[in-house]
Write a protein that holds these residues in place. Structure first.
Motif, PDB file in Angstrom:
ATOM      1  N   SER A 124    -148.633  46.398  24.042  1.00 55.39           N
ATOM      2  CA  SER A 124    -147.966  46.187  22.756  1.00 55.39           C
ATOM      3  C   SER A 124    -146.611  45.519  22.960  1.00 55.39           C
ATOM      4  CB  SER A 124    -147.792  47.516  22.024  1.00 55.39           C
ATOM      5  OG  SER A 124    -149.039  48.079  21.685  1.00 55.39           O
ATOM      6  N   MET A 125    -145.907  45.928  24.029  1.00 56.53           N
ATOM      7  CA  MET A 125    -144.611  45.315  24.313  1.00 56.53           C
ATOM      8  C   MET A 125    -144.774  43.845  24.697  1.00 56.53           C
ATOM      9  SD  MET A 125    -142.885  48.496  26.416  1.00 56.53           S
ATOM     10  CE  MET A 125    -141.435  47.573  26.914  1.00 56.53           C
ATOM     11  N   GLU A 126    -145.817  43.540  25.475  1.00 56.94           N
ATOM     12  CA  GLU A 126    -146.068  42.158  25.865  1.00 56.94           C
ATOM     13  C   GLU A 126    -146.432  41.313  24.647  1.00 56.94           C
ATOM     14  OE1 GLU A 126    -146.295  38.734  27.844  1.00 56.94           O
ATOM     15  OE2 GLU A 126    -145.506  40.620  28.647  1.00 56.94           O
TER      16      GLU A 126
ATOM     17  N   ARG B 188    -143.267  40.705  22.711  1.00 59.96           N
ATOM     18  CA  ARG B 188    -142.451  39.724  23.434  1.00 59.96           C
ATOM     19  C   ARG B 188    -142.939  38.313  23.155  1.00 59.96           C
ATOM     20  NH1 ARG B 188    -142.506  37.194  28.763  1.00 59.96           N
ATOM     21  NH2 ARG B 188    -140.388  37.143  29.661  1.00 59.96           N
TER      22      ARG B 188
ATOM     23  N   LEU C 203    -143.949  52.365  22.644  1.00 62.04           N
ATOM     24  CA  LEU C 203    -144.976  51.314  22.685  1.00 62.04           C
ATOM     25  C   LEU C 203    -145.661  51.258  24.043  1.00 62.04           C
ATOM     26  CD1 LEU C 203    -143.074  48.386  20.890  1.00 62.04           C
ATOM     27  CD2 LEU C 203    -144.727  49.977  19.882  1.00 62.04           C
TER      28      LEU C 203
ATOM     29  N   VAL D  45    -137.131  44.112  23.394  1.00 60.46           N
ATOM     30  CA  VAL D  45    -138.446  44.734  23.528  1.00 60.46           C
ATOM     31  C   VAL D  45    -138.352  46.047  24.308  1.00 60.46           C
ATOM     32  CG1 VAL D  45    -140.736  44.463  24.577  1.00 60.46           C
ATOM     33  CG2 VAL D  45    -139.725  42.578  23.287  1.00 60.46           C
ATOM     34  N   MET D  46    -137.541  46.082  25.353  1.00 59.80           N
ATOM     35  CA  MET D  46    -137.374  47.317  26.120  1.00 59.80           C
ATOM     36  C   MET D  46    -136.789  48.416  25.241  1.00 59.80           C
ATOM     37  SD  MET D  46    -138.552  47.026  29.152  1.00 59.80           S
ATOM     38  CE  MET D  46    -137.761  48.431  29.955  1.00 59.80           C
TER      39      MET D  46
ATOM     40  N   GLU E   7    -136.961  48.557  21.958  1.00 58.43           N
ATOM     41  CA  GLU E   7    -137.951  48.901  20.943  1.00 58.43           C
ATOM     42  C   GLU E   7    -139.067  49.753  21.535  1.00 58.43           C
ATOM     43  OE1 GLU E   7    -139.078  48.535  16.837  1.00 58.43           O
ATOM     44  OE2 GLU E   7    -137.240  48.092  17.970  1.00 58.43           O
ATOM     45  N   GLY E   8    -139.451  49.435  22.768  1.00 60.98           N
ATOM     46  CA  GLY E   8    -140.517  50.189  23.424  1.00 60.98           C
ATOM     47  C   GLY E   8    -140.143  51.642  23.622  1.00 60.98           C
TER      48      GLY E   8
ATOM     49  N   ASP F  46    -136.394  40.277  26.041  1.00 59.74           N
ATOM     50  CA  ASP F  46    -136.746  41.399  26.929  1.00 59.74           C
ATOM     51  C   ASP F  46    -135.883  42.621  26.645  1.00 59.74           C
ATOM     52  OD1 ASP F  46    -138.762  40.024  28.154  1.00 59.74           O
ATOM     53  OD2 ASP F  46    -137.535  39.333  29.835  1.00 59.74           O
TER      54      ASP F  46
END
Length: 410
Positions: A52-54, A57, A48, A39-40, A42-43, A36
């Motif tokens: 796309s983030m989900e 993940r 994103l 991803v946060m 990167e988003g 998480d």
């Protein structure tokens, strides 16, 4: 997925693996916390979308904790087979039809990581020195892996999936695999302790049918199952012992074969022995068990017809005891196996019972049999002959009468 996105995801995956290497034993929740954060970050950097983030993940989590890109296929309950031909080519079977999947592994290394993960779950070894292995997933799915140099175009993985809930004979009737009349007949054959061998080609549903047959075994009996990879789902039997063969490994564990397990099972006071598949030299030991008081035992074997199954059994027995004359082997088959069932699969992928035959004895040096049920040219399964050896069936009916469970079919 674009090459740039694949490259970035691989970089993130390596970053995640490096982070996990520095940690002690981790839970799924702890891994998701790490993902998480990544991803946060990167988003925000790439702008994103939430979807796309989900997706990122899930992809990262499955790549380190599940079966990577195959996980989406494994999560679909309607998919019955997954076939990986090298890292770029993935096929699957759904509703009897084989389709090519739009996704693939980003690299051969990722596929090899999944293969080693599967082998590790079963304490199996697979490498260039041992390029072929049979294993299973935690949910019971059967896995076959073939590596280079045997598989020329890269690692080949085949996953045979089984339903979470065992398929009953009633469900097979609803699917059109057989008729109510044939199902009732088979139920009485199992209860009366006729020894039954289920045959058919690849992917005709032999294991599924064997599971359905085993549901008719009385709950008071002691059953020992023997398999290469534990797949059988015996229901309603409390006194159950499940045995699984084991390959030798680099840690010094010795190989334990199906033959070893049959010999051991005979010392465990079983009422019945159920063998997932008779495929080699163990056929002779299986016949010995059928001829030494373990009637009512069940098993499966690859064969193209009920008559072909006789020849297959002969060849398998010769693999383990080549000094036995063929007529002697045939007499063992005739005295041990009583009922043979042949399954088929049509062009549409439907798995169906094609024939039920009874072995009636010997005529000269040939095994004699009579067809009891057959699927005709109109594709309808009908009874064509009555049971010849009725002694066990008569005893069953007498027992049911005494217990007040007898229903006259007339």
């Amino acid at each position: 997925m674009k090459k740039e996105e694949q490259k970035r995801e691989e970089e993130l995956r390596q970053e995640l693996l490096d982070g996990l290497d520095s940690m002690a034993e981790t839970t799924d929740g702890e891994i998701l916390d790490l993902i998480d954060d990544m991803v946060m970050r990167e988003g925000k950097q790439r702008g994103l979308t939430l979807s796309s983030m989900e997706q990122l993940r899930r992809g990262l989590f499955c790549s380190v904790r599940r079966l990577d890109v195959l996980q989406d296929l494994l999560d679909d309950p309607d998919i019955t087979e997954i076939m990986v031909n090298g890292y770029q080519n993935i096929f699957y079977e759904k509703n009897g039809r084989i389709r090519r999947w739009s996704r693939s592994f980003p690299s051969r290394t990722r596929l090899e990581d999944v293969i080693q993960q599967i082998a590790g779950w079963c304490n199996r070894v697979v490498n260039e020195q041992r390029p072929i292995v049979d294993a299973r997933l935690p949910d019971g799915s059967r896995v076959n892996v073939v590596l280079n140099p045997v598989s020329i175009d890269g690692p080949a993985v085949t996953i045979r999936r089984f339903p979470e809930e065992p398929i009953t004979m009633d469900r097979l009737v609803k699917f059109g695999s057989l008729t109510n009349e044939a199902a009732s007949f088979l139920k009485e054959l199992v209860e009366a302790r006729y020894s039954i061998l289920v045959g058919g080609g690849t992917s005709t549903g032999k294991t599924t049918f064997l599971n359905a047959l085993s549901s008719f075994i009385p709950s008071t009996e002691r059953v020992v199952t023997i398999e290469d990879n534990a797949e059988l789902q015996i229901q309603g039997v409390d006194n159950l012992v499940r045995l699984e063969a084991r390959s030798a490994n680099l840690e010094g564990s010795h190989e334990i074969t199906i033959r070893d397990l049959i010999i051991t099972a005979l010392r465990m006071r079983p009422d019945r022995i159920v063998i997932g598949e008779v495929r080699g030299a163990e056929a002779g030991d299986f016949l010995v068990s059928l001829n030494t008081g373990h009637d009512g035992s069940l098993g499966t074997a690859h064969a193209n017809s009920v008559r072909d199954m006789i020849g297959r059994l002969e060849m398998m027995v010769l693999m383990g005891a080549s000094e036995l004359p063929v007529p002697v082997i045939r007499r063992q088959i005739a005295s041990g196996v009583e009922i043979m069932i042949h399954l088929s699969r049509d062009a549409g992928g439907r798995r169906r019972l094609q024939e039920i035959a009874e072995i009636t004895g010997m005529k000269g040096d040939e095994v004699e049999m009579v067809t009891l049920f057959r699927r005709g040219q109109d594709e309808v399964l009908r009874q064509v002959s009555p049971l010849v050896h009725t002694e066990k069936m008569e005893k069953l009916h007498e027992r049911k009468k005494k217990e007040g469970r007898w229903k006259n079919p007339l």
